[in-house]
Design a protein around this motif. Structure first.
Motif, PDB file in Angstrom:
ATOM      1  N   ARG A   1      11.357 -16.237  14.065  1.00 24.18           N
ATOM      2  CA  ARG A   1      10.455 -15.112  13.847  1.00 24.18           C
ATOM      3  C   ARG A   1      11.215 -13.785  13.726  1.00 24.18           C
ATOM      4  NH1 ARG A   1       6.025 -13.970  18.271  1.00 24.18           N
ATOM      5  NH2 ARG A   1       4.235 -13.849  16.904  1.00 24.18           N
ATOM      6  N   GLY A   2      12.204 -13.579  14.591  1.00 25.60           N
ATOM      7  CA  GLY A   2      12.979 -12.338  14.561  1.00 25.60           C
ATOM      8  C   GLY A   2      13.729 -12.152  13.247  1.00 25.60           C
ATOM      9  N   GLN A   3      14.266 -13.248  12.705  1.00 27.87           N
ATOM     10  CA  GLN A   3      14.978 -13.154  11.436  1.00 27.87           C
ATOM     11  C   GLN A   3      14.024 -12.816  10.290  1.00 27.87           C
ATOM     12  OE1 GLN A   3      16.757 -17.053  11.642  1.00 27.87           O
ATOM     13  NE2 GLN A   3      18.768 -16.203  12.155  1.00 27.87           N
ATOM     14  N   ARG A   4      12.843 -13.415  10.311  1.00 32.03           N
ATOM     15  CA  ARG A   4      11.861 -13.096   9.256  1.00 32.03           C
ATOM     16  C   ARG A   4      11.447 -11.628   9.347  1.00 32.03           C
ATOM     17  NH1 ARG A   4       9.848 -18.219  10.686  1.00 32.03           N
ATOM     18  NH2 ARG A   4       8.224 -17.281  11.972  1.00 32.03           N
ATOM     19  N   VAL A   5      11.234 -11.148  10.582  1.00 32.95           N
ATOM     20  CA  VAL A   5      10.841  -9.743  10.768  1.00 32.95           C
ATOM     21  C   VAL A   5      11.964  -8.818  10.320  1.00 32.95           C
ATOM     22  CG1 VAL A   5      10.305  -7.988  12.516  1.00 32.95           C
ATOM     23  CG2 VAL A   5       9.161 -10.204  12.581  1.00 32.95           C
ATOM     24  N   SER A   6      13.201  -9.145  10.701  1.00 34.56           N
ATOM     25  CA  SER A   6      14.310  -8.270  10.321  1.00 34.56           C
ATOM     26  C   SER A   6      14.480  -8.231   8.804  1.00 34.56           C
ATOM     27  CB  SER A   6      15.608  -8.707  10.999  1.00 34.56           C
ATOM     28  OG  SER A   6      16.074  -9.921  10.468  1.00 34.56           O
ATOM     29  N   ASP A   7      14.267  -9.349   8.128  1.00 31.77           N
ATOM     30  CA  ASP A   7      14.345  -9.350   6.665  1.00 31.77           C
ATOM     31  C   ASP A   7      13.261  -8.464   6.056  1.00 31.77           C
ATOM     32  OD1 ASP A   7      16.543 -10.967   6.632  1.00 31.77           O
ATOM     33  OD2 ASP A   7      15.453 -12.800   6.102  1.00 31.77           O
ATOM     34  N   LYS A   8      12.047  -8.564   6.609  1.00 33.49           N
ATOM     35  CA  LYS A   8      10.950  -7.746   6.069  1.00 33.49           C
ATOM     36  C   LYS A   8      11.179  -6.258   6.327  1.00 33.49           C
ATOM     37  CE  LYS A   8       7.459 -11.355   6.296  1.00 33.49           C
ATOM     38  NZ  LYS A   8       6.258 -11.853   6.981  1.00 33.49           N
ATOM     39  N   VAL A   9      11.644  -5.940   7.540  1.00 36.73           N
ATOM     40  CA  VAL A   9      11.912  -4.525   7.867  1.00 36.73           C
ATOM     41  C   VAL A   9      13.031  -3.984   6.980  1.00 36.73           C
ATOM     42  CG1 VAL A   9      12.816  -2.985   9.655  1.00 36.73           C
ATOM     43  CG2 VAL A   9      11.035  -4.624  10.224  1.00 36.73           C
ATOM     44  N   ALA A  10      14.090  -4.775   6.800  1.00 31.99           N
ATOM     45  CA  ALA A  10      15.208  -4.322   5.960  1.00 31.99           C
ATOM     46  C   ALA A  10      14.763  -4.171   4.515  1.00 31.99           C
ATOM     47  CB  ALA A  10      16.371  -5.308   6.058  1.00 31.99           C
ATOM     48  N   ARG A  11      13.930  -5.101   4.048  1.00 33.83           N
ATOM     49  CA  ARG A  11      13.442  -5.012   2.672  1.00 33.83           C
ATOM     50  C   ARG A  11      12.590  -3.750   2.488  1.00 33.83           C
ATOM     51  NH1 ARG A  11      10.745  -9.733   2.420  1.00 33.83           N
ATOM     52  NH2 ARG A  11      12.681 -10.838   2.742  1.00 33.83           N
ATOM     53  N   PHE A  12      11.698  -3.482   3.477  1.00 33.22           N
ATOM     54  CA  PHE A  12      10.849  -2.306   3.373  1.00 33.22           C
ATOM     55  C   PHE A  12      11.648  -1.030   3.625  1.00 33.22           C
ATOM     56  CE2 PHE A  12       7.970   0.802   5.414  1.00 33.22           C
ATOM     57  CZ  PHE A  12       7.156   1.051   4.329  1.00 33.22           C
ATOM     58  N   GLY A  13      12.529  -1.038   4.638  1.00 31.39           N
ATOM     59  CA  GLY A  13      13.307   0.149   4.984  1.00 31.39           C
ATOM     60  C   GLY A  13      14.299   0.545   3.903  1.00 31.39           C
ATOM     61  N   GLY A  14      14.652  -0.368   3.027  1.00 29.90           N
ATOM     62  CA  GLY A  14      15.585  -0.058   1.948  1.00 29.90           C
ATOM     63  C   GLY A  14      14.891   0.093   0.606  1.00 29.90           C
ATOM     64  N   SER A  15      13.617   0.481   0.641  1.00 23.82           N
ATOM     65  CA  SER A  15      12.874   0.608  -0.616  1.00 23.82           C
ATOM     66  C   SER A  15      12.452   2.059  -0.854  1.00 23.82           C
ATOM     67  CB  SER A  15      11.622  -0.281  -0.567  1.00 23.82           C
ATOM     68  OG  SER A  15      10.698   0.224   0.380  1.00 23.82           O
ATOM     69  N   TRP A  16      12.132   2.342  -2.101  1.00 19.31           N
ATOM     70  CA  TRP A  16      11.635   3.674  -2.443  1.00 19.31           C
ATOM     71  C   TRP A  16      10.274   3.921  -1.804  1.00 19.31           C
ATOM     72  CZ3 TRP A  16      14.246   7.601  -3.998  1.00 19.31           C
ATOM     73  CH2 TRP A  16      15.435   7.396  -4.683  1.00 19.31           C
ATOM     74  N   LYS A  17       9.502   2.870  -1.621  1.00 17.96           N
ATOM     75  CA  LYS A  17       8.192   3.011  -0.993  1.00 17.96           C
ATOM     76  C   LYS A  17       8.354   3.605   0.409  1.00 17.96           C
ATOM     77  CE  LYS A  17       4.130   0.227   0.137  1.00 17.96           C
ATOM     78  NZ  LYS A  17       3.558  -1.121   0.109  1.00 17.96           N
ATOM     79  N   PHE A  18       9.317   3.083   1.185  1.00 12.97           N
ATOM     80  CA  PHE A  18       9.564   3.604   2.527  1.00 12.97           C
ATOM     81  C   PHE A  18      10.006   5.059   2.470  1.00 12.97           C
ATOM     82  CE2 PHE A  18      12.753   4.551   5.800  1.00 12.97           C
ATOM     83  CZ  PHE A  18      11.975   4.438   6.939  1.00 12.97           C
ATOM     84  N   ILE A  19      10.919   5.359   1.582  1.00 10.00           N
ATOM     85  CA  ILE A  19      11.434   6.728   1.480  1.00 10.00           C
ATOM     86  C   ILE A  19      10.310   7.699   1.134  1.00 10.00           C
ATOM     87  CG2 ILE A  19      12.960   8.236   0.138  1.00 10.00           C
ATOM     88  CD1 ILE A  19      14.876   5.821  -0.069  1.00 10.00           C
ATOM     89  N   ILE A  20       9.465   7.343   0.196  1.00  3.92           N
ATOM     90  CA  ILE A  20       8.363   8.230  -0.211  1.00  3.92           C
ATOM     91  C   ILE A  20       7.353   8.394   0.917  1.00  3.92           C
ATOM     92  CG2 ILE A  20       6.404   8.427  -1.791  1.00  3.92           C
ATOM     93  CD1 ILE A  20       8.262   7.110  -3.929  1.00  3.92           C
ATOM     94  N   ILE A  21       6.951   7.266   1.535  1.00  3.19           N
ATOM     95  CA  ILE A  21       5.980   7.351   2.640  1.00  3.19           C
ATOM     96  C   ILE A  21       6.557   8.164   3.789  1.00  3.19           C
ATOM     97  CG2 ILE A  21       4.828   5.985   4.442  1.00  3.19           C
ATOM     98  CD1 ILE A  21       4.453   3.781   2.350  1.00  3.19           C
ATOM     99  N   PHE A  22       7.800   7.916   4.154  1.00  4.39           N
ATOM    100  CA  PHE A  22       8.422   8.638   5.253  1.00  4.39           C
ATOM    101  C   PHE A  22       8.554  10.118   4.912  1.00  4.39           C
ATOM    102  CE2 PHE A  22      11.674   9.176   8.630  1.00  4.39           C
ATOM    103  CZ  PHE A  22      10.970   8.567   9.658  1.00  4.39           C
ATOM    104  N   GLY A  23       8.920  10.433   3.675  1.00  2.55           N
ATOM    105  CA  GLY A  23       9.008  11.836   3.248  1.00  2.55           C
ATOM    106  C   GLY A  23       7.666  12.534   3.318  1.00  2.55           C
ATOM    107  N   VAL A  24       6.603  11.837   2.889  1.00  5.97           N
ATOM    108  CA  VAL A  24       5.262  12.436   2.941  1.00  5.97           C
ATOM    109  C   VAL A  24       4.840  12.676   4.390  1.00  5.97           C
ATOM    110  CG1 VAL A  24       2.817  11.950   2.482  1.00  5.97           C
ATOM    111  CG2 VAL A  24       4.518  11.522   0.708  1.00  5.97           C
ATOM    112  N   ILE A  25       5.109  11.690   5.266  1.00  4.59           N
ATOM    113  CA  ILE A  25       4.752  11.859   6.682  1.00  4.59           C
ATOM    114  C   ILE A  25       5.498  13.046   7.289  1.00  4.59           C
ATOM    115  CG2 ILE A  25       4.993  10.802   8.974  1.00  4.59           C
ATOM    116  CD1 ILE A  25       4.365   8.108   7.642  1.00  4.59           C
TER     117      ILE A  25
END
Length: 180
Positions: free
Chosen positions: A46-70
């Motif tokens: 479970r931890g490996q699946r979560v870390s892959d998802k977090v890394a995939r999201f954290g390294g995306s433009w979607k994360f950067i834009i959402i975080f910038g807006v927040i």
């Protein structure tokens, strides 16, 4: 008649050698093919699946834009809101704390995902090595076959030449008898 039997016996030996080379090549390649066709299944906890998802999201433009807006909303709200409603006035100490916590949590999770990616790359390089090894075995087998064919061809040419020389000597002997 005896020469034909010798030639057919030599051909049979030659064919048996080629068959042996082919069978040996098939045996050598079987392990490689089996590893390539049936790679070990990747079991993720479970931890490996979560870390892959977090890394995939954290390294995306979607994360950067959402975080910038927040962050922009946070700064604008705390700058323009009346003093009773702004919960983090300038110099935004709470925002710095949140950013530090996000970075502190996100970094090891991304590193875990990178370690898993490194393992995938290692497996991929092993597969590349196996493919190269398979190609090398096939080339070696082809060289063996070519060497065998060349040896047999040279032997056949040598035998034909020896027969021709003996026939010429026989004809020469007959000609000498006729001319005497």
């Amino acid at each position: 008649m005896q020469e034909e039997d010798e030639l057919s016996a030599e051909s049979a030996i030659h064919i048996d050698r080629l068959k042996a080379i082919v069978e040996e090549t098939i045996r050598e390649e079987q392990l490689i093919i089996n590893n390539l066709l049936h790679p070990p299944a990747e079991v993720l906890n479970r931890g490996q699946r979560v870390s892959d998802k977090v890394a995939r999201f954290g390294g995306s433009w979607k994360f950067i834009i959402i975080f910038g807006v927040i962050l922009l909303v946070w700064i604008v709200f705390n700058t323009l809101a009346p003093n009773q409603q702004n919960f983090d006035p300038y110099p935004f100490i709470l925002m710095n704390l949140v950013l530090s916590c996000v970075a502190a949590l996100q970094a090891p999770i991304i590193m875990m995902s990178q370690n898993r990616q490194e393992e995938k790359d290692r497996i991929r390089s092993e597969n590349d090595y196996l493919i190269n090894l398979k190609a090398e075995l096939e080339v070696r087998s082809l060289h063996q076959k070519m060497d065998l064919l060349l040896q047999e061809e040279i032997k056949t040419l040598y035998n034909a030449q020896a027969r021709q020389i003996s026939m010429l000597q026989e004809l020469n002997g007959k000609l000498d008898k006729l001319t005497r």
